[in-house]
Design an enzyme around this catalytic site. Structure first.
Site, PDB file in Angstrom:
ATOM      1  N   ARG A   3       0.815  -1.215   0.000  1.00 54.59           N
ATOM      2  CA  ARG A   3       0.000   0.000   0.000  1.00 54.59           C
ATOM      3  C   ARG A   3       0.845   1.259   0.000  1.00 54.59           C
ATOM      4  NH1 ARG A   3       0.020   4.164   3.461  1.00 54.59           N
ATOM      5  NH2 ARG A   3       0.364   2.703   5.171  1.00 54.59           N
ATOM      6  N   ASP A   4       1.807   1.338   0.903  1.00 52.23           N
ATOM      7  CA  ASP A   4       2.607   2.551   1.033  1.00 52.23           C
ATOM      8  C   ASP A   4       3.409   2.799  -0.240  1.00 52.23           C
ATOM      9  OD1 ASP A   4       3.710   4.787   2.220  1.00 52.23           O
ATOM     10  OD2 ASP A   4       4.039   3.757   4.130  1.00 52.23           O
ATOM     11  N   HIS A 178     -12.244 -13.334  28.500  1.00 47.82           N
ATOM     12  CA  HIS A 178     -13.703 -13.452  28.576  1.00 47.82           C
ATOM     13  C   HIS A 178     -14.170 -14.084  27.261  1.00 47.82           C
ATOM     14  CE1 HIS A 178     -17.758 -11.538  29.422  1.00 47.82           C
ATOM     15  NE2 HIS A 178     -17.812 -11.592  28.113  1.00 47.82           N
ATOM     16  N   HIS A 180     -17.029 -16.147  24.935  1.00 48.34           N
ATOM     17  CA  HIS A 180     -18.387 -16.655  24.716  1.00 48.34           C
ATOM     18  C   HIS A 180     -18.264 -17.987  24.000  1.00 48.34           C
ATOM     19  CE1 HIS A 180     -21.086 -13.261  25.898  1.00 48.34           C
ATOM     20  NE2 HIS A 180     -19.889 -12.709  25.999  1.00 48.34           N
ATOM     21  N   CYS A 211     -25.121 -11.626  23.630  1.00 43.28           N
ATOM     22  CA  CYS A 211     -24.742 -10.220  23.522  1.00 43.28           C
ATOM     23  C   CYS A 211     -25.712  -9.526  22.590  1.00 43.28           C
ATOM     24  CB  CYS A 211     -23.324 -10.061  23.003  1.00 43.28           C
ATOM     25  SG  CYS A 211     -22.895  -8.326  22.777  1.00 43.28           S
ATOM     26  N   ASN A 220     -21.333 -16.887  28.034  1.00 41.75           N
ATOM     27  CA  ASN A 220     -19.973 -17.294  28.401  1.00 41.75           C
ATOM     28  C   ASN A 220     -19.947 -18.796  28.643  1.00 41.75           C
ATOM     29  OD1 ASN A 220     -19.999 -14.386  30.422  1.00 41.75           O
ATOM     30  ND2 ASN A 220     -18.907 -14.603  28.504  1.00 41.75           N
TER      31      ASN A 220
HETATM   32  N1  COA Z   1     -13.845   5.428   1.552  1.00 40.11           N
HETATM   33  C1  COA Z   1     -14.532   5.930   0.511  1.00 40.11           C
HETATM   34  N2  COA Z   1     -15.126   7.118   0.516  1.00 40.11           N
HETATM   35  C2  COA Z   1     -15.037   7.856   1.651  1.00 40.11           C
HETATM   36  C3  COA Z   1     -14.338   7.376   2.757  1.00 40.11           C
HETATM   37  C4  COA Z   1     -13.733   6.124   2.691  1.00 40.11           C
HETATM   38  N3  COA Z   1     -13.034   5.601   3.713  1.00 40.11           N
HETATM   39  N4  COA Z   1     -14.424   8.305   3.737  1.00 40.11           N
HETATM   40  C5  COA Z   1     -15.146   9.318   3.234  1.00 40.11           C
HETATM   41  N5  COA Z   1     -15.507   9.033   1.972  1.00 40.11           N
HETATM   42  C6  COA Z   1     -16.290   9.862   1.067  1.00 40.11           C
HETATM   43  C7  COA Z   1     -17.570  10.304   1.673  1.00 40.11           C
HETATM   44  O1  COA Z   1     -18.571   9.322   1.473  1.00 40.11           O
HETATM   45  C8  COA Z   1     -17.851  11.595   0.928  1.00 40.11           C
HETATM   46  O2  COA Z   1     -18.338  11.258  -0.345  1.00 40.11           O
HETATM   47  P1  COA Z   1     -19.371  12.230  -1.090  1.00 40.11           P
HETATM   48  O3  COA Z   1     -18.706  13.573  -1.124  1.00 40.11           O
HETATM   49  O4  COA Z   1     -19.522  11.575  -2.425  1.00 40.11           O
HETATM   50  O5  COA Z   1     -20.584  12.216  -0.233  1.00 40.11           O
HETATM   51  C9  COA Z   1     -16.469  12.166   0.737  1.00 40.11           C
HETATM   52  O6  COA Z   1     -15.567  11.058   0.829  1.00 40.11           O
HETATM   53  C10 COA Z   1     -16.096  13.214   1.768  1.00 40.11           C
HETATM   54  O7  COA Z   1     -16.332  12.694   3.054  1.00 40.11           O
HETATM   55  P2  COA Z   1     -15.752  13.392   4.348  1.00 40.11           P
HETATM   56  O8  COA Z   1     -16.113  12.598   5.548  1.00 40.11           O
HETATM   57  O9  COA Z   1     -16.116  14.866   4.344  1.00 40.11           O
HETATM   58  O10 COA Z   1     -14.224  13.169   4.127  1.00 40.11           O
HETATM   59  P3  COA Z   1     -13.075  14.239   3.894  1.00 40.11           P
HETATM   60  O11 COA Z   1     -13.182  14.796   2.540  1.00 40.11           O
HETATM   61  O12 COA Z   1     -12.996  15.133   5.064  1.00 40.11           O
HETATM   62  O13 COA Z   1     -11.827  13.231   3.924  1.00 40.11           O
HETATM   63  C11 COA Z   1     -10.803  11.201   4.660  1.00 40.11           C
HETATM   64  C12 COA Z   1     -11.524  12.468   5.065  1.00 40.11           C
HETATM   65  C13 COA Z   1     -10.193  10.581   5.881  1.00 40.11           C
HETATM   66  C14 COA Z   1     -11.821  10.231   4.056  1.00 40.11           C
HETATM   67  C15 COA Z   1      -9.749  11.520   3.588  1.00 40.11           C
HETATM   68  O14 COA Z   1      -8.984  12.611   4.017  1.00 40.11           O
HETATM   69  C16 COA Z   1      -8.836  10.360   3.300  1.00 40.11           C
HETATM   70  O15 COA Z   1      -9.273   9.348   2.778  1.00 40.11           O
HETATM   71  N6  COA Z   1      -7.546  10.486   3.582  1.00 40.11           N
HETATM   72  C17 COA Z   1      -6.571   9.416   3.436  1.00 40.11           C
HETATM   73  C18 COA Z   1      -5.336   9.939   2.807  1.00 40.11           C
HETATM   74  C19 COA Z   1      -4.314   8.856   2.714  1.00 40.11           C
HETATM   75  O16 COA Z   1      -4.540   7.780   2.205  1.00 40.11           O
HETATM   76  N7  COA Z   1      -3.096   9.145   3.228  1.00 40.11           N
HETATM   77  C20 COA Z   1      -1.992   8.259   3.193  1.00 40.11           C
HETATM   78  C21 COA Z   1      -2.046   7.165   4.198  1.00 40.11           C
HETATM   79  S1  COA Z   1      -2.081   7.652   5.893  1.00 40.11           S
HETATM   80 ZN    ZN Z   2     -19.404 -10.991  26.996  1.00 37.38          ZN
END
Ligand code: COA
Ligand code: ZN
Length: 282
Positions: A3-4, A178, A180, A211, A220
């Site tokens: 991923r990175d 704990h 179940h 639960c 449990n």
């Molecule tokens: N997967 C897919 N879509 C996502 C999502 C996720 N995990 N989280 C949010 N979204 C979508 C929302 O559904 C929304 O869609 P829409 O505009 O079509 O309704 C849109 O993204 C904005 O949502 P919001 O909660 O306002 O998110 P944001 O724009 O503030 O972004 C993160 C927040 C965390 C989702 C975004 O900054 C992010 O994904 N960052 C990761 C960056 C990264 O990979 N960095 C390197 C590794 S650490």
């Molecule tokens: Zn329990």
């Protein structure tokens, strides 16, 4: 950390090529692979196909296919994609967290809490367990941690792995377990950790319970079954098994005879422990 690597390349690899890479890394003997991330596709277009990669790749038994997850939406996708592990992220630096995840550290903490709660109901293995245990120990000065298998989906090999890592991280803490008995493995799970020195286990009278938030989970391990199994294995509990059985049978009267406890139905065995003496458990 596939991923990175991939997220920092300008060139976006086709999904099929990513799948091939994951499979070849696994074939080379790597057990834990962070395959992709379930983040916003707008934030990280290189990994927008995480769902397709997870669904398309072949999996090896014992392999852990992890994903990076920043929030609840990401955790839903990770569970749907069958990720074995979710790596929940936030930055210690406020400015970095805002730039990367577009939220404050406090908001990230809330998002991680929600995502971890969802993961544990779904039975996913979470690296977050370790992070939170460490925080409970270091930030909240907690001295005893109880690890709960609320859904009852744990099995001995998993118990050994998770409890072993938690024990390494939380050396100053007393651990309690704990279980179940949903899959009938409650006692087997206890015995998986007994030798390593965990001395606190939960049971429920007559094995009743469940639960609310883990549909299908049963109670449990029945306390009498647990006490009986410990005693005959040479772990004295200090519990009067006959008295416990009587109490469980009395509970059965109002509840009906369908309680799960087994020793209470069969009656206790007549011979004493055969194994060597160990330290107390209970
Ligand atoms: N997967 C897919 N879509 C996502 C999502 C996720 N995990 N989280 C949010 N979204 C979508 C929302 O559904 C929304 O869609 P829409 O505009 O079509 O309704 C849109 O993204 C904005 O949502 P919001 O909660 O306002 O998110 P944001 O724009 O503030 O972004 C993160 C927040 C965390 C989702 C975004 O900054 C992010 O994904 N960052 C990761 C960056 C990264 O990979 N960095 C390197 C590794 S650490
Ligand atoms: Zn329990």
């Amino acid at each position: 950390m596939l991923r990175d690597g991939l997220q920092n390349e300008d060139r976006v690899l086709p999904t099929a090529r990513k799948i091939e890479l994951v499979e070849r890394l696994a074939a080379s003997g790597l057990r834990r692979i962070e395959v992709s991330s379930f983040v916003s596709p707008r934030a990280m277009s290189q990994l927008a196909d995480a769902d397709a990669v997870f669904k398309g790749m072949a999996r090896r038994p014992g392999g852990i296919h992890a994903a990076l997850v920043p929030n609840l939406r990401g955790m839903e996708r990770a569970i749907d994609g069958g990720a074995d592990e979710a790596n929940l992220v936030m930055s210690a630096s406020q400015s970095h967290n805002r730039a990367n995840l577009r939220m404050s550290r406090e908001a990230s903490l809330r998002a991680i809490r929600q995502a971890a709660a969802l993961a544990s109901t779904a039975g996913m293995r979470v690296a977050a367990i370790l992070t939170w245990c460490r925080r409970l120990q270091d930030d909240a000065d907690i001295h005893s941690i109880s690890l709960c298998d609320t859904s009852g989906m744990a099995y001995p090999a998993l118990v050994k792995e998770v409890v072993g890592s938690v024990r390494d991280v939380c050396r100053g803490n007393t651990l309690a377990l704990h279980f179940h008995n949903t899959q009938g493995l409650g006692l087997a799970n206890v015995f998986a950790e007994l030798e390593s020195g965990v001395v606190r286990y939960d049971g429920a009278l007559a094995g009743i319970g469940g639960c609310l938030y883990a549909p299908g989970a049963t109670g449990n391990i029945c306390t009498a079954d647990l006490v009986d199994a410990l005693e005959v294995s040479g772990y004295p509990t200090g519990v009067d098994l006959d008295a416990l059985i009587n109490t469980a049978r009395d509970l059965e009267k109002p509840l009906g005879p369908a309680t799960p406890g087994q020793v209470m139905k069969a009656g206790r065995r007549l011979s004493g422990p055969i194994a060597a003496h160990h330290g107390p458990a209970g």
